[in-house]
Design a protein around this motif. Structure first.
Motif, PDB file in Angstrom:
ATOM      1  N   ASP A   1     -23.577 -13.886 -32.290  1.00  0.00           N
ATOM      2  CA  ASP A   1     -24.848 -13.836 -33.015  1.00  0.00           C
ATOM      3  C   ASP A   1     -25.430 -12.440 -33.043  1.00  0.00           C
ATOM      4  O   ASP A   1     -26.102 -12.049 -34.006  1.00  0.00           O
ATOM      5  N   CYS A   2     -25.191 -11.694 -31.976  1.00  0.00           N
ATOM      6  CA  CYS A   2     -25.772 -10.363 -31.827  1.00  0.00           C
ATOM      7  C   CYS A   2     -24.735  -9.452 -31.186  1.00  0.00           C
ATOM      8  O   CYS A   2     -24.048  -9.860 -30.232  1.00  0.00           O
ATOM      9  N   VAL A   3     -24.594  -8.242 -31.712  1.00  0.00           N
ATOM     10  CA  VAL A   3     -23.656  -7.257 -31.164  1.00  0.00           C
ATOM     11  C   VAL A   3     -24.445  -6.000 -30.831  1.00  0.00           C
ATOM     12  O   VAL A   3     -25.156  -5.446 -31.675  1.00  0.00           O
ATOM     13  N   LEU A   4     -24.330  -5.554 -29.589  1.00  0.00           N
ATOM     14  CA  LEU A   4     -25.041  -4.392 -29.085  1.00  0.00           C
ATOM     15  C   LEU A   4     -24.027  -3.308 -28.724  1.00  0.00           C
ATOM     16  O   LEU A   4     -22.987  -3.610 -28.133  1.00  0.00           O
ATOM     17  N   ALA A   5     -24.319  -2.075 -29.081  1.00  0.00           N
ATOM     18  CA  ALA A   5     -23.383  -0.976 -28.811  1.00  0.00           C
ATOM     19  C   ALA A   5     -24.185   0.297 -28.564  1.00  0.00           C
ATOM     20  O   ALA A   5     -25.045   0.656 -29.367  1.00  0.00           O
ATOM     21  N   ALA A   6     -23.885   0.976 -27.475  1.00  0.00           N
ATOM     22  CA  ALA A   6     -24.634   2.187 -27.116  1.00  0.00           C
ATOM     23  C   ALA A   6     -23.681   3.315 -26.748  1.00  0.00           C
ATOM     24  O   ALA A   6     -22.650   3.092 -26.111  1.00  0.00           O
ATOM     25  N   ASP A   7     -24.042   4.519 -27.177  1.00  0.00           N
ATOM     26  CA  ASP A   7     -23.328   5.743 -26.768  1.00  0.00           C
ATOM     27  C   ASP A   7     -21.845   5.699 -27.117  1.00  0.00           C
ATOM     28  O   ASP A   7     -20.993   6.089 -26.319  1.00  0.00           O
ATOM     29  N   ILE A   8     -21.526   5.260 -28.311  1.00  0.00           N
ATOM     30  CA  ILE A   8     -20.111   5.118 -28.675  1.00  0.00           C
ATOM     31  C   ILE A   8     -19.657   6.099 -29.748  1.00  0.00           C
ATOM     32  O   ILE A   8     -18.458   6.173 -30.042  1.00  0.00           O
ATOM     33  N   PHE A   9     -20.570   6.880 -30.318  1.00  0.00           N
ATOM     34  CA  PHE A   9     -20.205   7.727 -31.457  1.00  0.00           C
ATOM     35  C   PHE A   9     -19.996   9.185 -31.051  1.00  0.00           C
ATOM     36  O   PHE A   9     -20.531  10.100 -31.674  1.00  0.00           O
ATOM     37  N   TYR A  10     -19.172   9.377 -30.035  1.00  0.00           N
ATOM     38  CA  TYR A  10     -18.939  10.718 -29.505  1.00  0.00           C
ATOM     39  C   TYR A  10     -17.562  11.270 -29.869  1.00  0.00           C
ATOM     40  O   TYR A  10     -17.271  12.437 -29.596  1.00  0.00           O
ATOM     41  N   GLU A  11     -16.696  10.469 -30.476  1.00  0.00           N
ATOM     42  CA  GLU A  11     -15.334  10.894 -30.803  1.00  0.00           C
ATOM     43  C   GLU A  11     -15.007  10.423 -32.221  1.00  0.00           C
ATOM     44  O   GLU A  11     -15.230   9.267 -32.563  1.00  0.00           O
TER      45      GLU A  11
ATOM     46  N   ALA B   1     -15.280   6.220 -36.362  1.00  0.00           N
ATOM     47  CA  ALA B   1     -14.997   5.682 -37.693  1.00  0.00           C
ATOM     48  C   ALA B   1     -14.565   4.224 -37.611  1.00  0.00           C
ATOM     49  O   ALA B   1     -15.024   3.375 -38.405  1.00  0.00           O
ATOM     50  N   ARG B   2     -13.676   3.914 -36.678  1.00  0.00           N
ATOM     51  CA  ARG B   2     -13.214   2.534 -36.522  1.00  0.00           C
ATOM     52  C   ARG B   2     -14.362   1.611 -36.133  1.00  0.00           C
ATOM     53  O   ARG B   2     -14.524   0.512 -36.691  1.00  0.00           O
ATOM     54  N   VAL B   3     -15.159   2.044 -35.173  1.00  0.00           N
ATOM     55  CA  VAL B   3     -16.236   1.213 -34.670  1.00  0.00           C
ATOM     56  C   VAL B   3     -17.301   0.998 -35.748  1.00  0.00           C
ATOM     57  O   VAL B   3     -17.808  -0.110 -35.926  1.00  0.00           O
ATOM     58  N   ALA B   4     -17.650   2.054 -36.475  1.00  0.00           N
ATOM     59  CA  ALA B   4     -18.690   1.923 -37.496  1.00  0.00           C
ATOM     60  C   ALA B   4     -18.289   0.917 -38.573  1.00  0.00           C
ATOM     61  O   ALA B   4     -19.098   0.074 -38.986  1.00  0.00           O
TER      62      ALA B   4
ATOM     63  N   ARG C   1     -25.557  11.421 -31.212  1.00  0.00           N
ATOM     64  CA  ARG C   1     -24.249  12.004 -30.902  1.00  0.00           C
ATOM     65  C   ARG C   1     -23.534  12.411 -32.189  1.00  0.00           C
ATOM     66  O   ARG C   1     -23.916  12.016 -33.285  1.00  0.00           O
ATOM     67  N   ALA C   2     -22.485  13.192 -32.030  1.00  0.00           N
ATOM     68  CA  ALA C   2     -21.921  13.935 -33.154  1.00  0.00           C
ATOM     69  C   ALA C   2     -21.506  13.058 -34.325  1.00  0.00           C
ATOM     70  O   ALA C   2     -21.633  13.457 -35.479  1.00  0.00           O
ATOM     71  N   TYR C   3     -21.005  11.850 -34.060  1.00  0.00           N
ATOM     72  CA  TYR C   3     -20.430  11.051 -35.134  1.00  0.00           C
ATOM     73  C   TYR C   3     -21.230   9.778 -35.418  1.00  0.00           C
ATOM     74  O   TYR C   3     -20.697   8.839 -36.011  1.00  0.00           O
ATOM     75  N   LEU C   4     -22.498   9.767 -35.036  1.00  0.00           N
ATOM     76  CA  LEU C   4     -23.364   8.659 -35.404  1.00  0.00           C
ATOM     77  C   LEU C   4     -23.532   8.650 -36.929  1.00  0.00           C
ATOM     78  O   LEU C   4     -23.974   9.644 -37.508  1.00  0.00           O
ATOM     79  N   PRO C   5     -23.195   7.546 -37.618  1.00  0.00           N
ATOM     80  CA  PRO C   5     -23.267   7.523 -39.088  1.00  0.00           C
ATOM     81  C   PRO C   5     -24.697   7.261 -39.578  1.00  0.00           C
ATOM     82  O   PRO C   5     -24.996   6.217 -40.161  1.00  0.00           O
ATOM     83  N   LYS C   6     -25.567   8.225 -39.394  1.00  0.00           N
ATOM     84  CA  LYS C   6     -26.985   8.032 -39.700  1.00  0.00           C
ATOM     85  C   LYS C   6     -27.219   7.638 -41.154  1.00  0.00           C
ATOM     86  O   LYS C   6     -28.179   6.927 -41.467  1.00  0.00           O
ATOM     87  N   GLU C   7     -26.349   8.112 -42.044  1.00  0.00           N
ATOM     88  CA  GLU C   7     -26.536   7.813 -43.465  1.00  0.00           C
ATOM     89  C   GLU C   7     -26.357   6.331 -43.765  1.00  0.00           C
ATOM     90  O   GLU C   7     -26.767   5.849 -44.829  1.00  0.00           O
TER      91      GLU C   7
END
Length: 224
Positions: free
Chosen positions: A145-155, A160-163, A183-189
């Motif tokens: 129902d809910c997926v939580l993810a923190a501090d994963i966009f560093y590589e 890309a796979r996770v997003a 972090r560097a690869y957070l897909p803010k857009e």
């Protein structure tokens, strides 16, 4: 290899201590005093070099922000089946359980993280609702129902796979929330910001003692 290294729980008890999380002090975590020393000690005791950093031994900025968000808004997870992806210490999983989640899968590939999750869940009285899981779940959908993810966009490649995976879960109706300090690869857009916190962290791990850290969700698609 030492006896404690063969038993990750014993190693964690020997090299960490229970402390309140700075931005979520109602939760206590088994954390290390110093990152580099623990990393070196882990490699020495296991007799193996090039191990991943002990992500499980610290309360990272994104995890603290996401934990705070969930604790302050229990309706986010109340009664839900939750996945805490790349759980590390289990901080966000514990917060979800404390906020009323029916069941939380806390996934991580590091066996030390899985042991830390069990210890931290027990310390916080939620071991019955937090289930550590050591599989690669990227690309899978088990109806959470809910997926939580923190501090994963560093590589780059992992990000890309996770997003793409998280966005697909969002598109089918899961509530997907991300905790990240930019972090560097957070897909803010592709994201909308839900909340921003000033999170205390250790200077040994981050580039500042206070990290401005957001909680994000995937944006709704543009209307056509």
């Amino acid at each position: 290899m030492s006896a404690s290294a063969r038993d990750p729980a014993a190693f964690i008890r020997a090299h960490t201590r229970l402390r309140p999380v700075p931005h979520a002090p109602e939760i206590g975590l088994m954390v290390a005093d110093e990152a580099t020393e623990l990393w070196s000690r882990t490699e020495e005791e296991l007799g193996e070099m090039g191990l991943p950093p002990p992500f499980w031994a610290f309360a990272w900025a994104g995890g603290q922000a996401l934990a705070r968000y969930v604790l302050d808004r229990p309706e986010t997870v109340a009664g839900a089946r939750v996945l805490d992806f790349a759980s590390g210490s289990g901080l966000v999983a514990v917060a979800a359980a404390r906020a009323g989640a029916a069941a939380v899968v806390a996934s991580d590939l590091d066996p030390f993280a899985l042991a830390a999750i069990r210890l931290n869940a027990a310390q916080n009285g939620v071991a019955d609702r937090v289930a550590p899981r050591g599989e690669d779940l990227i690309g899978r959908d088990e109806g959470w129902d809910c997926v939580l993810a923190a501090d994963i966009f560093y590589e780059r490649d992992l990000a890309a796979r996770v997003a793409d995976w998280l966005q697909a879960l969002h598109a089918r109706g899961a509530r997907v929330l991300i905790g990240d300090p930019g972090r560097a690869y957070l897909p803010k857009e592709r994201l909308d910001n839900l909340a921003t916190y000033a999170v205390p962290v250790t200077r040994a791990l981050e580039d500042a003692e206070i990290k401005r850290t957001g909680v994000w969700r995937f944006a709704a698609p543009d209307c056509v």
